[in-house]
Design a protein around this motif. Structure first.
Motif, PDB file in Angstrom:
ATOM      1  N   ARG A   1       8.878 -62.482  32.815  1.00  0.00           N
ATOM      2  CA  ARG A   1      10.332 -62.260  32.761  1.00  0.00           C
ATOM      3  C   ARG A   1      11.011 -62.814  34.003  1.00  0.00           C
ATOM      4  NH1 ARG A   1       9.172 -56.621  31.518  1.00  0.00           N
ATOM      5  NH2 ARG A   1       8.581 -56.641  29.349  1.00  0.00           N
ATOM      6  N   PHE A   2      10.443 -62.542  35.167  1.00  0.00           N
ATOM      7  CA  PHE A   2      10.994 -63.043  36.429  1.00  0.00           C
ATOM      8  C   PHE A   2      11.012 -64.565  36.437  1.00  0.00           C
ATOM      9  CE2 PHE A   2       9.935 -64.601  40.715  1.00  0.00           C
ATOM     10  CZ  PHE A   2      11.065 -64.196  41.395  1.00  0.00           C
ATOM     11  N   TYR A   3       9.927 -65.191  36.012  1.00  0.00           N
ATOM     12  CA  TYR A   3       9.788 -66.651  36.030  1.00  0.00           C
ATOM     13  C   TYR A   3      10.815 -67.312  35.116  1.00  0.00           C
ATOM     14  CZ  TYR A   3       7.324 -71.150  36.071  1.00  0.00           C
ATOM     15  OH  TYR A   3       6.986 -72.466  36.238  1.00  0.00           O
ATOM     16  N   ASN A   4      11.057 -66.740  33.942  1.00  0.00           N
ATOM     17  CA  ASN A   4      11.965 -67.358  32.982  1.00  0.00           C
ATOM     18  C   ASN A   4      13.429 -66.975  33.154  1.00  0.00           C
ATOM     19  OD1 ASN A   4      10.067 -68.883  31.529  1.00  0.00           O
ATOM     20  ND2 ASN A   4       9.426 -67.061  30.421  1.00  0.00           N
ATOM     21  N   GLN A   5      13.710 -65.825  33.751  1.00  0.00           N
ATOM     22  CA  GLN A   5      15.090 -65.360  33.814  1.00  0.00           C
ATOM     23  C   GLN A   5      15.697 -65.375  35.214  1.00  0.00           C
ATOM     24  OE1 GLN A   5      15.031 -61.507  31.981  1.00  0.00           O
ATOM     25  NE2 GLN A   5      14.319 -62.324  30.037  1.00  0.00           N
ATOM     26  N   HIS A   6      14.886 -65.392  36.271  1.00  0.00           N
ATOM     27  CA  HIS A   6      15.471 -65.263  37.608  1.00  0.00           C
ATOM     28  C   HIS A   6      14.973 -66.287  38.620  1.00  0.00           C
ATOM     29  CE1 HIS A   6      17.552 -61.597  36.620  1.00  0.00           C
ATOM     30  NE2 HIS A   6      16.460 -61.232  35.966  1.00  0.00           N
ATOM     31  N   ARG A   7      13.759 -66.728  38.510  1.00  0.00           N
ATOM     32  CA  ARG A   7      13.192 -67.623  39.511  1.00  0.00           C
ATOM     33  C   ARG A   7      13.853 -68.993  39.442  1.00  0.00           C
ATOM     34  NH1 ARG A   7       9.104 -71.405  39.696  1.00  0.00           N
ATOM     35  NH2 ARG A   7       7.853 -71.437  41.581  1.00  0.00           N
ATOM     36  N   ALA A   8      14.228 -69.526  40.602  1.00  0.00           N
ATOM     37  CA  ALA A   8      14.851 -70.846  40.657  1.00  0.00           C
ATOM     38  C   ALA A   8      13.799 -71.931  40.448  1.00  0.00           C
ATOM     39  CB  ALA A   8      15.517 -71.035  42.009  1.00  0.00           C
ATOM     40  N   HIS A   9      14.134 -72.933  39.641  1.00  0.00           N
ATOM     41  CA  HIS A   9      13.231 -74.044  39.350  1.00  0.00           C
ATOM     42  C   HIS A   9      13.847 -75.334  39.873  1.00  0.00           C
ATOM     43  CE1 HIS A   9      10.553 -71.939  36.402  1.00  0.00           C
ATOM     44  NE2 HIS A   9      11.566 -71.100  36.466  1.00  0.00           N
ATOM     45  N   GLN A  10      13.112 -76.085  40.665  1.00  0.00           N
ATOM     46  CA  GLN A  10      13.626 -77.322  41.234  1.00  0.00           C
ATOM     47  C   GLN A  10      13.999 -78.332  40.159  1.00  0.00           C
ATOM     48  OE1 GLN A  10      10.746 -78.774  44.011  1.00  0.00           O
ATOM     49  NE2 GLN A  10      11.353 -77.329  45.589  1.00  0.00           N
ATOM     50  N   ALA A  11      13.231 -78.425  39.098  1.00  0.00           N
ATOM     51  CA  ALA A  11      13.505 -79.394  38.041  1.00  0.00           C
ATOM     52  C   ALA A  11      14.808 -79.081  37.304  1.00  0.00           C
ATOM     53  CB  ALA A  11      12.345 -79.437  37.054  1.00  0.00           C
ATOM     54  N   LEU A  12      15.300 -77.853  37.396  1.00  0.00           N
ATOM     55  CA  LEU A  12      16.530 -77.453  36.721  1.00  0.00           C
ATOM     56  C   LEU A  12      17.680 -77.265  37.706  1.00  0.00           C
ATOM     57  CD1 LEU A  12      15.004 -74.824  34.274  1.00  0.00           C
ATOM     58  CD2 LEU A  12      15.590 -77.200  33.789  1.00  0.00           C
ATOM     59  N   ASP A  13      17.628 -77.947  38.843  1.00  0.00           N
ATOM     60  CA  ASP A  13      18.650 -77.825  39.892  1.00  0.00           C
ATOM     61  C   ASP A  13      18.816 -76.386  40.358  1.00  0.00           C
ATOM     62  OD1 ASP A  13      19.180 -80.553  39.966  1.00  0.00           O
ATOM     63  OD2 ASP A  13      20.648 -80.399  38.350  1.00  0.00           O
ATOM     64  N   GLN A  14      17.714 -75.732  40.638  1.00  0.00           N
ATOM     65  CA  GLN A  14      17.643 -74.364  41.153  1.00  0.00           C
ATOM     66  C   GLN A  14      18.168 -73.321  40.173  1.00  0.00           C
ATOM     67  OE1 GLN A  14      15.865 -73.758  43.831  1.00  0.00           O
ATOM     68  NE2 GLN A  14      15.556 -75.944  43.946  1.00  0.00           N
ATOM     69  N   ALA A  15      18.129 -73.607  38.881  1.00  0.00           N
ATOM     70  CA  ALA A  15      18.506 -72.627  37.857  1.00  0.00           C
ATOM     71  C   ALA A  15      17.242 -72.107  37.188  1.00  0.00           C
ATOM     72  CB  ALA A  15      19.415 -73.280  36.822  1.00  0.00           C
ATOM     73  N   ALA A  16      17.361 -70.988  36.523  1.00  0.00           N
ATOM     74  CA  ALA A  16      16.244 -70.432  35.754  1.00  0.00           C
ATOM     75  C   ALA A  16      16.318 -70.971  34.331  1.00  0.00           C
ATOM     76  CB  ALA A  16      16.320 -68.913  35.753  1.00  0.00           C
ATOM     77  N   PRO A  17      15.180 -71.093  33.646  1.00  0.00           N
ATOM     78  CA  PRO A  17      15.179 -71.657  32.296  1.00  0.00           C
ATOM     79  C   PRO A  17      16.031 -70.890  31.285  1.00  0.00           C
ATOM     80  CG  PRO A  17      12.953 -71.546  33.136  1.00  0.00           C
ATOM     81  CD  PRO A  17      13.827 -70.838  34.121  1.00  0.00           C
ATOM     82  N   LEU A  18      16.083 -69.585  31.361  1.00  0.00           N
ATOM     83  CA  LEU A  18      16.811 -68.798  30.367  1.00  0.00           C
ATOM     84  C   LEU A  18      18.120 -68.220  30.901  1.00  0.00           C
ATOM     85  CD1 LEU A  18      13.808 -66.896  28.772  1.00  0.00           C
ATOM     86  CD2 LEU A  18      14.889 -69.010  28.011  1.00  0.00           C
ATOM     87  N   ARG A  19      18.698 -68.855  31.905  1.00  0.00           N
ATOM     88  CA  ARG A  19      19.939 -68.363  32.498  1.00  0.00           C
ATOM     89  C   ARG A  19      20.927 -69.511  32.610  1.00  0.00           C
ATOM     90  NH1 ARG A  19      19.466 -66.230  38.448  1.00  0.00           N
ATOM     91  NH2 ARG A  19      18.816 -68.364  38.550  1.00  0.00           N
ATOM     92  N   VAL A  20      22.173 -69.239  32.383  1.00  0.00           N
ATOM     93  CA  VAL A  20      23.217 -70.258  32.495  1.00  0.00           C
ATOM     94  C   VAL A  20      23.464 -70.555  33.972  1.00  0.00           C
ATOM     95  CG1 VAL A  20      25.624 -70.775  31.977  1.00  0.00           C
ATOM     96  CG2 VAL A  20      24.275 -69.416  30.383  1.00  0.00           C
ATOM     97  N   VAL A  21      23.652 -71.826  34.308  1.00  0.00           N
ATOM     98  CA  VAL A  21      23.915 -72.225  35.686  1.00  0.00           C
ATOM     99  C   VAL A  21      25.337 -71.814  36.050  1.00  0.00           C
ATOM    100  CG1 VAL A  21      24.047 -74.178  37.266  1.00  0.00           C
ATOM    101  CG2 VAL A  21      22.359 -74.174  35.443  1.00  0.00           C
ATOM    102  N   PRO A  22      25.510 -71.045  37.131  1.00  0.00           N
ATOM    103  CA  PRO A  22      26.865 -70.639  37.516  1.00  0.00           C
ATOM    104  C   PRO A  22      27.638 -71.820  38.112  1.00  0.00           C
ATOM    105  CG  PRO A  22      25.271 -69.818  39.094  1.00  0.00           C
ATOM    106  CD  PRO A  22      24.498 -70.463  37.989  1.00  0.00           C
ATOM    107  N   ASP A  23      28.962 -71.727  38.075  1.00  0.00           N
ATOM    108  CA  ASP A  23      29.805 -72.762  38.664  1.00  0.00           C
ATOM    109  C   ASP A  23      29.644 -72.753  40.177  1.00  0.00           C
ATOM    110  OD1 ASP A  23      30.811 -73.471  36.175  1.00  0.00           O
ATOM    111  OD2 ASP A  23      32.414 -71.966  36.311  1.00  0.00           O
TER     112      ASP A  23
END
Length: 92
Positions: free
Chosen positions: A40-62
């Protein structure tokens, strides 16, 4: 599938470094609980470099570019698994 193998190797490496090397697991039930929480942490909260520091299941904030808003941010931390994992979020 060669590509899937590399993705799973990366996930296992991250899980081992961020979770399993930091906690003592008592039994299989405790291991499964820790792995569910880490997933859950990995998919919903952890920042991923490949996604510009966003989590896979979370919308990127402005982006916040106004210096006044940046200094007034109220960031909250939530500990998971007894403090092994940390989630950070903006306070509402």
């Amino acid at each position: 599938m060669p590509r899937m193998n590399s993705i799973m190797e990366r996930w296992v490496q991250s899980c081992r470094r961020e979770l399993l090397d930091r906690c003592l697991l008592w039994n299989e039930h405790h291991l499964r609980h820790a792995l569910r929480e880490y997933e859950r942490f990995y998919n919903q909260h952890r920042a991923h470099q490949a996604l510009d520091q966003a989590a896979p299941l979370r919308v990127v904030p402005d982006l916040i570019k106004d210096p006044g808003r940046i200094t007034a941010l109220d960031i909250r931390r939530r500990d998971r698994l007894g403090g092994v994992l940390h989630e950070y979020s903006h306070a509402a």
